[in-house]
Structure formats: C-alpha cells, structure tokens
Design an enzyme around this catalytic site. Structure first.
Site, PDB file in Angstrom:
ATOM      1  N   GLU A 291     -38.469   1.750 -81.123  1.00 34.85           N
ATOM      2  CA  GLU A 291     -37.590   2.876 -80.798  1.00 34.85           C
ATOM      3  C   GLU A 291     -36.717   2.580 -79.578  1.00 34.85           C
ATOM      4  OE1 GLU A 291     -38.026   7.558 -79.349  1.00 34.85           O
ATOM      5  OE2 GLU A 291     -39.717   6.175 -79.225  1.00 34.85           O
ATOM      6  N   LYS A 357     -32.999  10.947 -85.424  1.00 34.23           N
ATOM      7  CA  LYS A 357     -34.231  11.693 -85.183  1.00 34.23           C
ATOM      8  C   LYS A 357     -33.945  13.185 -85.270  1.00 34.23           C
ATOM      9  CE  LYS A 357     -38.084  12.011 -81.885  1.00 34.23           C
ATOM     10  NZ  LYS A 357     -38.585  11.575 -80.568  1.00 34.23           N
ATOM     11  N   CYS A 410     -40.964   8.123 -83.159  1.00 38.36           N
ATOM     12  CA  CYS A 410     -41.872   8.576 -82.108  1.00 38.36           C
ATOM     13  C   CYS A 410     -42.827   9.641 -82.642  1.00 38.36           C
ATOM     14  CB  CYS A 410     -41.067   9.077 -80.914  1.00 38.36           C
ATOM     15  SG  CYS A 410     -42.071   9.424 -79.448  1.00 38.36           S
TER      16      CYS A 410
END
Length: 543
Positions: A291, A357, A410
């Site tokens: 990430e 995201k 995440c």
C-alpha cells in the site's frame, strides 16, 4: 453448584470490586486475540462466566438494573479494547513532534468509545435476562447485536470482534464458511459463558453438567467439521500465474518523504529484480508491492515508470499501492482530490488500470469535519492536506494474465462480506482478494498479527484466496481454507514467490451473507423470550 462460591463472590461484588472484576475479565479476554489467541483462546471459558455473574448481581430489572448492567459491560469492554488495541498508540510516535500528545487520547479514547457498544449489549442482555441457561443466550444475543452494530455504525470498526477467539484455531475457523464472523461471535459468547450455569441453584438449572456437555458437543462438532473440511477439500493453483510479493520494510518517516524518492524506488527495484533474484519455480508473472508504496504520485513520474518497465520482463505486470491525484476544477484552480489506490503497471511502463480505496480510516486518512478541524491546526496521520478522498464504489480489477481480483486496501479486509459488496451484478466473481497494506505505523506489536488473522477469516468466509503485501509485514498468500501457503514475517525485508490458489465454489456464507447469523440470532432471541414467558407464570403460581 461446584462453582457457586466463586459465582457468589462476583454476584455480590459492589462498587470498586465490581468495576475491577469487569475490567480484569475484559482485559483477560483480549488474550483470545492474535498473536496469543492460538494458545490462549480458551480463556473465554473463564472470563465470560464472570461477566454473567456480574450481570446476575445487577439488580432485578427496571432502569437501575439496566444501568448497572451497562456500566458492567462498559468496564468489561474498556478492559478488552484497551488490552487488545493499545498498539494503536504506536502510530502517534512515527511523527512524534506533531502527534505524540494525541497518543494518550487515542489509547484510552478509542477503547472508551468502543466500550459503549459493549455497554449497550449487556444492557440489552439484562433486559432479556432470565435465571438459568437461557441467560447465556441472552448475553449472546445482546453482545452479538452490539458487535454487529460496532461493525457498521460510524463507518464501522469490527476489529477483534469476539468471534475471532474461535477463529484462532483453523479447524474452528472453518465454521465461518457457514455463518461468517457474526455467527462465530454468537457462538464464542454463548459457549464461553455456558460454564456459568455450573454455579446455578437447582431451581434455576437442573443438571447443569448436561448444559455444559451440550456446549462441548457443539464445540466438538465445529472441530470435526473443520478437520474434515481441511482434510477433504482440494485446493489447486491457477496455471500460468506466479506471484512475487515484495516486502521493503521501510521506516515510515522515509516512506513518506519526497526527498527520499530515488532511495525508495532503488530499494524496491533491487529487492524485486527478477535477474538478480531469480524466481523459485516458474517465472514470475505478477510482481506485487504494498500500500501507498511511493512518496509521490506514480502517474506523474514518467522516469520512475520507465525504470519499472526496465525491470519487468515482457508479459510481467506490477500491481502496486500508490496515491493518485485527480484535478477538480469545480473546487477552484489547482485543487485536486487524492486517492489511496491500487494501480497495475504493464511491462511497457503504462498504468493500465486503477482502483481507489472506498473505506477510509478515520483520523488516519481523513478527519471528520475535515475543514473545521484543519482550521484548528489538526491533521490526520498521513498529513495529506484536505485528507484522502474515498472511491465511489468498490470494484474488481481485470488483471492481465490472471483472474479478476478484488482489491481491499489496508483495513478494508476486516469487514465481513466486503468481498462481494458493491460489485456489479453482471461482473464475474473475483478469483482472489488482494490486500495491500502498510502496518508499519504500528511497529512490532500485536496489531499486524490481528490484521492478518482477520484477512485469514475473510478467505474462509468467501472461499477465496487472499494475497497480502505489507510494507513491514506480515506478507503472504492465504488459500481459501485460511492456510498460509507462504509468509514473510513481521519486520523483515525480502521477497517471497508463490503460486495463486484457486477459489472454491462460494460457501454458504458467501451465498447468503448475514442471513445465516441473523437466523441464529433470531432463533436464540425467540428461545429467550419463550423461556421468560414460561418462567413468569410459574413464578406467579408460587406467589
């Protein structure tokens, strides 16, 4: 009645003694979570009975009884979350000059807030309370409802839900393929609290060992189901796909410093180099980086893309985390939105596809009431002016040379059911989940281990492998039964090569989602209500 003297001590506890008992029982329950859960998960058979006995002493209904039960639940929850989530404070030391003063607020404030859900759960349980074994179900009903709400309210944070205690054992974790995390949560509370009946008076529970034996049979059935599923379910691999996961183990202060751009890129390329580090087995087809890999916007650095292309063999692609910026003329000149994204780069150095995201981390990637708090001088940990923007919807990525993947960046991986959420009806089921993360914020603590445990349970729920690349670890490939195929430990620098496991046919939970735990919850609620109605006429008749 064998446990009656111990039960009486907790039931009759008052004031500070009651508070400390609830706090200690909650804190001890955190031992059932990773990294200690594999050995310590049976602690729930000691701590949940204490919670039952404390609620037994909360009074005889009415507002006072509900309030007392809520206070007991809050202290239990505060101890549980404080002991299980203390590591969050480490993130505030990465940029200590700016954020260290917030560390005590985060370490104590977050558990205090999350404990409100536990308080609501014990208050609901007390409202349903009935002497005997049915009160164990009442506690499971109350706490499961509270945990489900914790996973959904205010963006949700289902981290370390009680069900992960049972998921600590891979055989027990297979039950998640039937009912997911919330079914495991219900079972963990109900089975964990069941030994409390050993202290019941004969008028409340006849033959208490039979109830404990029934719980043992349920647990044995879960073990047997899991053992058979693990032993009898073949898991193949996708032909022509060979993955290389790169774990750079970069310090956070270096990872986000633009002046270190060349150093960061050189480090990645050196570790990933296919010529200097020949692959084990078949040639690598997909290189995967973690990430937010770069301290810059990759799409705006053609020289870096050219270097990446030089290191990729023809037909090999890079899948990487990267921040991206999108200009927003409607917000004024030189204004743009920043996204935390996954990008795929082909061997020509072109970014061929991107996914953003969707579920951002509060206070980490954005601030509630962003403009107001920024005007007061506050910033989120990533220090992006204006905060990150959320993607509009979760979508699967078409990956050249591999099945479609669902990127979960995440902590998006910690949400049950996320693997199918928001996907178009006509889109084929993804073949794997991709979890790019940066747990380097939390150092060598229990946080990264807990994150991995939750990713493992998502694989079991969905019957879909998880490929996980983390900056500081733990990186690895998890098959659809939750088994680690390869793994690179926490705090290590390196690469690991692996085949991509095939997904299984969608298990029951993947097909029905929360319909299974809701059915279990409503059935238990019905039993509790029926038990109350049966007991009330009997009590009236005695009068």
């Amino acid at each position: 009645m064998i446990a009656a003297p111990l039960a009486h001590r907790f039931t009759l506890a008052w004031g500070r003694s009651r508070v400390l008992s609830a706090l200690a029982a909650g804190a001890a329950s955190a031992l059932a979570m990773a990294p200690t859960g594999a050995l310590a998960w049976p602690v729930i058979f000691l701590t949940f009975p204490v919670l039952v006995w404390l609620i037994d002493g909360a009074g005889t209904g009415g507002r006072r009884g509900l309030l007392t039960a809520a206070v007991i639940g809050w202290w239990f929850g505060f101890g549980y979350f404080l002991a299980g989530l203390w590591w969050i404070g480490v993130a505030f030391l990465v940029d200590a000059d700016k954020f260290a003063w917030l560390m005590p607020v985060a370490v104590a404030g977050l558990p205090a807030g999350l404990a409100l859900f536990t308080a609501a759960g014990t208050a609901l349980a007390r409202a349903l309370w009935v002497p005997g074994p049915a009160r164990v179900l009442a506690l499971a009903v109350g706490l499961t409802a509270a945990e489900w709400l914790r996973g959904h309210v205010l963006t949700g944070l289902p981290w370390n839900s009680f069900g992960y205690a049972l998921a600590s054992d891979l055989r027990l974790a297979q039950t998640a393929s039937l009912g997911g995390l919330w079914s495991l949560t219900f079972l963990a509370v109900a089975l964990g609290a069941l030994p409390a009946v050993l202290a019941d008076a004969p008028r409340d529970t006849r033959h208490p060992w039979r109830w404990v034996g029934l719980g043992a049979l349920v647990l044995a059935a879960m073990f047997a189901f899991g053992a058979v599923r693990l032993a009898s379910t073949p898991v193949g691999t996708v032909e022509g796909v060979r993955l290389r996961l790169m774990q750079p183990n970069l310090p956070q202060d270096l990872k986000f410093r633009y002046a270190a751009k060349d150093e960061v890129v050189a480090h990645y390329l050196k570790l990933s180099d296919l010529a200097a580090n020949p692959p084990t087995g078949a040639p690598v087809t997909h290189l995967i980086w973690p990430e937010s890999a770069f301290p810059f916007f990759l799409s705006r650095e053609p020289a870096v893309l050219a270097k990446i292309a030089d290191h990729l063999r023809p037909g090999t692609v890079l899948i990487t985390g990267a921040a991206r910026a999108e200009e927003r003329p409607d917000k004024g000149p030189h204004r743009y939105d920043v996204y935390n994204s996954v990008q795929i780069v082909d061997s020509d150095g072109a970014i061929v596809t991107t996914a953003d995201k969707v579920h951002l981390v509060p206070f980490g990637e954005y601030l509630p009431f962003q403009a107001t708090l920024e005007s007061l001088g506050l910033e989120q940990l990533t220090r992006v002016q204006g905060g990150f923007s959320a993607g509009t919807r979760r979508r699967a990525l078409e990956v050249p040379g591999a099945p479609p993947t669902l990127p979960l960046i995440c902590f998006e991986i910690v949400f049950p059911g996320a693997a199918a959420a928001d996907l178009p009806q006509d889109f084929p089921r993804p073949g794997w989940m991709l979890n790019l993360t940066n747990d380097g914020w939390f150092g060598d603590t229990s946080g990264p281990h807990q994150h991995l445990a939750q990713a493992r349970l998502r694989a079991i729920e969905e019957g879909m492998p998880v490929v996980r690349a983390a900056n500081t670890g733990i990186s690895g490939v998890i098959d659809p039964l939750g088994r680690m195929q390869v793994q690179l430990g926490l705090g290590r620098e390196g690469i690991v090569d692996a085949d991509l496991p095939r997904p299984l046919p969608p298990p029951l939970y993947a097909r029905l989602a929360d319909a299974v735990p809701f059915t279990l919850w409503f059935a238990a609620l019905g039993i509790v209500i029926l038990s109350r109605r049966v007991r009330e006429p009997a009590s009236t008749a005695k009068l």
